[in-house]
Design an enzyme around this catalytic site. Structure first.
Site, PDB file in Angstrom:
ATOM      1  N   CYS A 284      -2.138   9.454   2.231  1.00  0.00           N
ATOM      2  CA  CYS A 284      -1.793   8.875   0.922  1.00  0.00           C
ATOM      3  C   CYS A 284      -2.842   9.220  -0.121  1.00  0.00           C
ATOM      4  CB  CYS A 284      -1.608   7.372   1.046  1.00  0.00           C
ATOM      5  SG  CYS A 284      -2.994   6.541   1.814  1.00  0.00           S
TER       6      CYS A 284
ATOM      7  N   GLU B 205       0.889  -1.177   0.000  1.00  0.00           N
ATOM      8  CA  GLU B 205       0.000   0.000   0.000  1.00  0.00           C
ATOM      9  C   GLU B 205       0.919   1.216   0.000  1.00  0.00           C
ATOM     10  OE1 GLU B 205      -3.191  -0.115  -0.282  1.00  0.00           O
ATOM     11  OE2 GLU B 205      -3.634  -2.203   0.194  1.00  0.00           O
TER      12      GLU B 205
HETATM   13  P1  NAD Z   1       8.488   4.730   4.628  1.00  0.00           P
HETATM   14  O1  NAD Z   1       8.470   3.881   3.408  1.00  0.00           O
HETATM   15  O2  NAD Z   1       9.643   5.613   4.840  1.00  0.00           O
HETATM   16  O3  NAD Z   1       8.375   3.830   5.947  1.00  0.00           O
HETATM   17  C1  NAD Z   1       7.317   2.938   6.154  1.00  0.00           C
HETATM   18  C2  NAD Z   1       7.775   1.825   7.067  1.00  0.00           C
HETATM   19  O4  NAD Z   1       8.772   1.064   6.409  1.00  0.00           O
HETATM   20  C3  NAD Z   1       8.392   2.299   8.372  1.00  0.00           C
HETATM   21  O5  NAD Z   1       7.968   1.450   9.401  1.00  0.00           O
HETATM   22  C4  NAD Z   1       9.883   2.146   8.120  1.00  0.00           C
HETATM   23  O6  NAD Z   1      10.641   1.941   9.277  1.00  0.00           O
HETATM   24  C5  NAD Z   1       9.907   0.904   7.249  1.00  0.00           C
HETATM   25  N1  NAD Z   1      11.087   0.780   6.391  1.00  0.00           N
HETATM   26  C6  NAD Z   1      11.838   1.750   5.854  1.00  0.00           C
HETATM   27  N2  NAD Z   1      12.821   1.226   5.089  1.00  0.00           N
HETATM   28  C7  NAD Z   1      12.673  -0.110   5.133  1.00  0.00           C
HETATM   29  C8  NAD Z   1      13.351  -1.206   4.530  1.00  0.00           C
HETATM   30  N3  NAD Z   1      14.398  -1.018   3.736  1.00  0.00           N
HETATM   31  N4  NAD Z   1      12.898  -2.450   4.776  1.00  0.00           N
HETATM   32  C9  NAD Z   1      11.820  -2.661   5.557  1.00  0.00           C
HETATM   33  N5  NAD Z   1      11.142  -1.669   6.172  1.00  0.00           N
HETATM   34  C10 NAD Z   1      11.564  -0.405   5.961  1.00  0.00           C
HETATM   35  O7  NAD Z   1       7.116   5.539   4.598  1.00  0.00           O
HETATM   36  P2  NAD Z   1       6.609   6.603   5.656  1.00  0.00           P
HETATM   37  O8  NAD Z   1       7.390   7.853   5.459  1.00  0.00           O
HETATM   38  O9  NAD Z   1       6.535   6.010   7.008  1.00  0.00           O
HETATM   39  O10 NAD Z   1       5.102   6.821   5.173  1.00  0.00           O
HETATM   40  C11 NAD Z   1       4.732   7.736   4.212  1.00  0.00           C
HETATM   41  C12 NAD Z   1       4.441   7.041   2.899  1.00  0.00           C
HETATM   42  O11 NAD Z   1       3.463   6.021   3.087  1.00  0.00           O
HETATM   43  C13 NAD Z   1       3.834   7.963   1.869  1.00  0.00           C
HETATM   44  O12 NAD Z   1       4.408   7.706   0.612  1.00  0.00           O
HETATM   45  C14 NAD Z   1       2.373   7.589   1.858  1.00  0.00           C
HETATM   46  O13 NAD Z   1       1.694   7.897   0.676  1.00  0.00           O
HETATM   47  C15 NAD Z   1       2.440   6.122   2.106  1.00  0.00           C
HETATM   48  N6  NAD Z   1       1.183   5.640   2.642  1.00  0.00           N
HETATM   49  C16 NAD Z   1       0.413   4.812   1.886  1.00  0.00           C
HETATM   50  C17 NAD Z   1      -0.818   4.387   2.369  1.00  0.00           C
HETATM   51  C18 NAD Z   1      -1.701   3.471   1.573  1.00  0.00           C
HETATM   52  O14 NAD Z   1      -2.576   2.874   2.181  1.00  0.00           O
HETATM   53  N7  NAD Z   1      -1.538   3.334   0.277  1.00  0.00           N
HETATM   54  C19 NAD Z   1      -1.240   4.823   3.612  1.00  0.00           C
HETATM   55  C20 NAD Z   1      -0.437   5.672   4.340  1.00  0.00           C
HETATM   56  C21 NAD Z   1       0.775   6.065   3.867  1.00  0.00           C
END
Ligand code: NAD
Length: 507
Positions: A267, A233
């Site tokens: 998002c 997502e």
């Molecule tokens: P992010 O990708 O930076 O982090 C998300 C999660 O992934 C965190 O828990 C982080 O610690 C973990 N993570 C980071 N690098 C990783 C790796 N290499 N391996 C495994 N895990 C890792 O995203 P964010 O800044 O926390 O969230 C914002 C983003 O999320 C925006 O792009 C937003 O659009 C998206 N989002 C999507 C939805 C949806 O339902 N489609 C909902 C909310 C947010």
């Protein structure tokens, strides 16, 4: 041992802290989750729902406390925690409680006549140990909804909440403990990217990831290496399309909410507002009026809180500066060079934006509303689809046919007509993105089934000694030919079919 400090981004106040899990402890975590799966997966759905009911009741009891923890950890007003994070989570639980037994029970399906004498079923078998990785913008909902869906379907779960909102992660851990879930059925692994990466590499049976496209791609690569199924997502750049015949007052209020709610850190927020040229100036004025009324702060009098994550503030700042440097007009808001608070961004409206500006193409995730004029239906569909994303969209018009026509042509996981974002709050609907906005769907029946192996079962009574397609083949070709002609032909010839079938059975 590393510590994750909870700091209120709106006030800078130091809150509580959480201990990060040691990387060396991950194999043991996996082992415990796999062990717990043995007994948890054997419970009936009804038995598992008993724990979910406890969890839901606990959340309702502590709802105000929870709303405050979310508000403190993210910088959003408590009203927003309550309405947009806690409510959808509780509603998802209610939906799961009332639909899970039926969704997950084996289903009898039809069996074609060619398989005469047999019965067919679909069974839903839990996958095993599920890894859920969640972001910081709706830290409760985006962690809990996949976690409880996986649990009710019979899986055990390791949740890696966002390191940016560690105190919500801690609250989730406590909730599960107090709801009486058996040991190790849910384990919360606090930590950052490194912990997430090691958990992904530890080969869970399924990965449910919510976050950025960048991380989604990294996770998908690792998952491909080990053939781990995933749901991703990811981000969005949602179009918000306003036709001249829309209720403009409602559309303006809707656009302001869809662009600025949660400080734009949604998002599915309105990231590109397309307005039919003949009402462009009028609509811009309405938007300005609505935007100027908004109150910023972090208590219940505020409409818009602070940003949650400093890194995101810098991204927003860069995109706004880039657009302004390239000729965009700051119709509402403050020039980024004059932003005085490190975490509060004044709701901003940009006009006259070059089409290839980063703010038109890339996810902004901040309280910025870029306005773009269009001339006709065909043109705006092209504009709206001209992005790598495709999560949600909204179309505003009083012409129902036009609304449905446009909605059908948008490459998007969801479209809302004369409203925005709310499709996510209906658990009868699937949720997920197209293109770079993600892979897979959850919510509703699908949201439980993704956590199961869908198993096909065919049952024969075992009384007959043989089947027509078994050996020997000798002397059967002509009978099969006639059998299939009578069966697949334009008009079915049942008499012929049965005659050939019985002949084949005797051979
Ligand atoms: P992010 O990708 O930076 O982090 C998300 C999660 O992934 C965190 O828990 C982080 O610690 C973990 N993570 C980071 N690098 C990783 C790796 N290499 N391996 C495994 N895990 C890792 O995203 P964010 O800044 O926390 O969230 C914002 C983003 O999320 C925006 O792009 C937003 O659009 C998206 N989002 C999507 C939805 C949806 O339902 N489609 C909902 C909310 C947010």
């Amino acid at each position: 041992m590393a510590i994750l400090e909870g700091i209120n981004p709106a006030t800078g106040e130091k809150l509580d802290s959480v201990e990060e899990i040691e990387i060396q402890a991950i194999p043991l975590l996996m082992e415990k989750g796999q062990q717990a799966f043995k007994s948890w997966s054997r419970l009936t759905t009804k038995e598992r729902l008993h724990y979910l009911r406890n969890l839901k009741e606990l959340m309702v009891r502590d709802i105000e406390k929870l709303a405050q923890v979310i508000a403190d950890d993210t910088g959003k007003p408590p009203t927003e925690s309550l309405v947009a994070d806690i409510m959808p989570t509780l509603d998802a639980m209610v939906h799961i409680i009332s639909h899970a037994e039926k969704t997950l029970q084996p289903k009898k399906v039809k069996t074609p006549l060619l398989l005469i004498g047999k019965k067919s079923y679909v069974e839903y078998m839990p996958r095993g140990l599920v890894l859920v990785i969640s972001p910081w913008n709706y830290p409760l909902q985006l962690a809990l909804v996949p976690v409880v869906s996986a649990l009710v379907s019979g899986n055990t779960v390791i949740l890696k909440p966002s390191e940016v909102t560690p105190l919500v992660g801690k609250s989730i851990e406590e909730l599960f403990k107090h709801a009486g879930f058996p040991n190790d059925v849910v384990q919360v692994a606090h930590g950052g990217k490194e912990v997430g990466a090691h958990l992904t590499e530890a080969k869970p049976d399924y990965i449910f990831f919510t976050g950025s496209v960048r991380t989604g791609k990294i996770i998908q690569k690792v998952a491909a290496e080990h053939l781990i199924p995933t749901t991703l997502e990811l981000g969005g750049k949602d179009p918000f399309i306003v036709f001249a015949d829309a209720n403009l007052k409602r559309a303006a209020k809707g656009a302001v909410w869809a662009a600025f709610t949660n400080s734009g850190q949604v998002c599915m927020s309105a990231e590109r507002v397309f307005v039919e040229r003949k009402i462009y100036n009028q609509f811009t004025e309405l938007l300005k009026e609505e935007t100027e009324k908004l109150v910023q702060g972090n208590d219940n009098t505020a409409d818009i809180g602070s940003m949650t994550y400093k890194v995101q503030v810098d991204i927003v700042k860069r995109q706004v500066k880039d657009a302004l440097d390239r000729g965009a007009t700051l119709t509402c808001g403050i020039h980024p060079d004059k932003w005085s608070h490190p975490m509060f961004i004044k709701p901003t409206i940009l006009t006259d934006i070059p089409k290839d500006a980063e703010i038109v193409q890339e996810e902004t995730f901040g309280p910025i509303l870029p306005l773009i004029p269009f001339d006709n239906e065909e043109e705006v569909i092209v504009f709206a689809n001209d992005t790598e994303y495709g999560l949600n969209a909204s179309v505003w018009t009083s012409d129902k046919m036009k609304a449905r026509r446009v909605a059908s042509q948008l490459i998007s996981g969801a479209v809302v007509i004369n409203d925005a974002i709310v499709s996510v709050a209906n658990h009868h609907l699937p949720f997920g993105g197209t293109k770079h906005s993600g892979i897979g769907r959850y919510h509703g029946e699908e949201g439980l089934k993704i956590f199961c192996h869908e198993k096909a079962i065919v049952v024969d009574s075992g009384k007959r000694n043989k089947e027509i397609q078994w050996y020997p083949y000798e002397g059967k070709y002509e009978d099969f030919l006639q059998l299939f002609k009578s069966y697949f032909g334009k008009k079915k010839d049942w008499l012929h079919f049965m005659k050939r079938y019985l002949r084949l059975l005797k051979k």
